[in-house]
Structure formats: C-alpha cells, structure tokens
Design a protein around this motif. Structure first.
Motif, PDB file in Angstrom:
ATOM      1  N   UNK A  99       0.842  -1.202   0.000  1.00 26.84           N
ATOM      2  CA  UNK A  99       0.000   0.000   0.000  1.00 26.84           C
ATOM      3  C   UNK A  99       0.877   1.251   0.000  1.00 26.84           C
ATOM      4  N   UNK A 100       0.336   2.382  -0.458  1.00 21.14           N
ATOM      5  CA  UNK A 100       1.109   3.634  -0.446  1.00 21.14           C
ATOM      6  C   UNK A 100       1.561   4.029   0.957  1.00 21.14           C
ATOM      7  N   UNK A 101       0.720   3.819   1.946  1.00 25.25           N
ATOM      8  CA  UNK A 101       1.082   4.223   3.309  1.00 25.25           C
ATOM      9  C   UNK A 101       2.236   3.388   3.858  1.00 25.25           C
ATOM     10  N   UNK A 102       2.334   2.125   3.441  1.00 24.87           N
ATOM     11  CA  UNK A 102       3.416   1.272   3.944  1.00 24.87           C
ATOM     12  C   UNK A 102       4.772   1.640   3.339  1.00 24.87           C
ATOM     13  N   UNK A 103       4.767   2.374   2.234  1.00 16.97           N
ATOM     14  CA  UNK A 103       6.027   2.772   1.599  1.00 16.97           C
ATOM     15  C   UNK A 103       6.842   3.640   2.534  1.00 16.97           C
ATOM     16  N   UNK A 104       6.185   4.523   3.240  1.00 16.92           N
ATOM     17  CA  UNK A 104       6.893   5.433   4.144  1.00 16.92           C
ATOM     18  C   UNK A 104       7.135   4.824   5.531  1.00 16.92           C
ATOM     19  N   UNK A 105       6.308   3.869   5.934  1.00 15.88           N
ATOM     20  CA  UNK A 105       6.449   3.264   7.256  1.00 15.88           C
ATOM     21  C   UNK A 105       7.528   2.186   7.277  1.00 15.88           C
ATOM     22  N   UNK A 106       7.542   1.357   6.264  1.00 18.18           N
ATOM     23  CA  UNK A 106       8.409   0.189   6.245  1.00 18.18           C
ATOM     24  C   UNK A 106       9.416   0.306   5.097  1.00 18.18           C
ATOM     25  N   UNK A 107      10.464  -0.478   5.191  1.00 20.56           N
ATOM     26  CA  UNK A 107      11.380  -0.578   4.053  1.00 20.56           C
ATOM     27  C   UNK A 107      10.792  -1.621   3.115  1.00 20.56           C
ATOM     28  N   UNK A 108      10.233  -1.171   2.019  1.00 17.81           N
ATOM     29  CA  UNK A 108       9.592  -2.083   1.073  1.00 17.81           C
ATOM     30  C   UNK A 108      10.258  -1.946  -0.289  1.00 17.81           C
ATOM     31  N   UNK A 109      10.100  -2.974  -1.081  1.00 16.55           N
ATOM     32  CA  UNK A 109      10.587  -2.940  -2.452  1.00 16.55           C
ATOM     33  C   UNK A 109       9.456  -2.465  -3.351  1.00 16.55           C
ATOM     34  N   UNK A 110       9.761  -1.519  -4.200  1.00 20.40           N
ATOM     35  CA  UNK A 110       8.777  -1.040  -5.168  1.00 20.40           C
ATOM     36  C   UNK A 110       9.187  -1.497  -6.553  1.00 20.40           C
TER      37      UNK A 110
END
Length: 151
Positions: A99-110
């Motif tokens: 989700x867009x919100x998890x991009x800033x909260x967690x270290x995720x791969x896009x």
C-alpha cells in the motif's frame, strides 16, 4: 511516417505530459495518426495498450514520489490522475504489491516501469554454407497454441 518514429514520438509525448489528462486520442493527434490505428499499432509493437503503459508509468513515478518527497498520498494520487485515495491505493497496491502508506512506514521494495526506449537491431548479413537434401515424407507432432497480438 514509419511506426518506429510514431512510437518514439508518442512515448516522448506521454513522458512530457504524464501528469496531465492524456488519452490515446490526444497522443494520436499529437503524432499525426488515426487514434484507431495508433492504439492497434502501439499494442502490437509494444505488447501492451497505451492506457496500460500510461497507468504503469504513473504508478512507478508515484512510488518514487512517495519515497523521495514528503507530499501527502492524496496529493500524489491527484498528481497522477486518480480521483480518490481509494482508487489510487487499490491501483498502487495491485502494481507494487504494497500500500502507499506502507512505503513510508516500512522498508519495502517497489516496482519500476521504465519508459520505452526504441532500439533498431539489424540481424543477418553473415555467410552460411548450406545444402538442400530431398527427404522422404515424415510426420511432425507438436502442440498448437494461438497467441493473440493484442491483450
């Protein structure tokens, strides 16, 4: 105008207007071809529709904006043509898997979806020795599959 030039010009038009309200009709008009043939030709040569290309480019850019800016999610959604946060979140999650919100909260791969780049490739032009031999008839067994040229 040849199709390679048309596709190249259309990709440049899309990249120049990615945050604007663009459609296949706008792009076709800008490159001087009929919208019908433009959409057919684009899909055949590129492997996806004009709308899919625009959507994928926008979602990739939106993911990048979420990573490198402090802009609100709703502002990024509006920038890339989404009318509501819900439709943006749904499309973003489908594309990126988060989700867009998890991009800033967690270290995720896009995921990224780079702009199309045209390359012209020449093949052949080499010598080859060959001999034609007449053979008796034989049977070939294979699986048949039809591949549509447009998604």
């Amino acid at each position: 105008m040849e199709w390679m030039a048309i596709i190249g010009d259309s990709v440049q038009y899309i990249e120049d207007h990615i945050t604007e309200d663009i459609s296949a009709e706008n792009i076709a008009k800008a490159v001087g071809v009929s919208p019908f043939y433009f959409q057919k030709g684009f899909a055949m040569l590129c492997g996806f529709s004009v709308a899919e290309y625009i959507r994928n480019r926008r979602l990739a850019l939106a993911g990048n904006d979420l990573l490198i800016t402090d802009d609100k999610v709703i502002d990024i959604a509006m920038k890339y043509g989404y009318d509501s946060p819900d439709s943006f979140t749904k499309a973003f999650t489908r594309f990126h898997g988060v989700s867009p919100s998890s991009v800033r909260k967690d270290e995720v791969l896009l995921k990224t979806f780079a702009p199309l780049k045209l390359k012209i490739s020449l093949e052949g032009g080499y010598l080859m020795d060959y001999k034609i031999i007449k053979k008796d008839a034989f049977t070939v067994i294979a699986n048949a599959k039809t591949f549509p040229f447009i998604k």
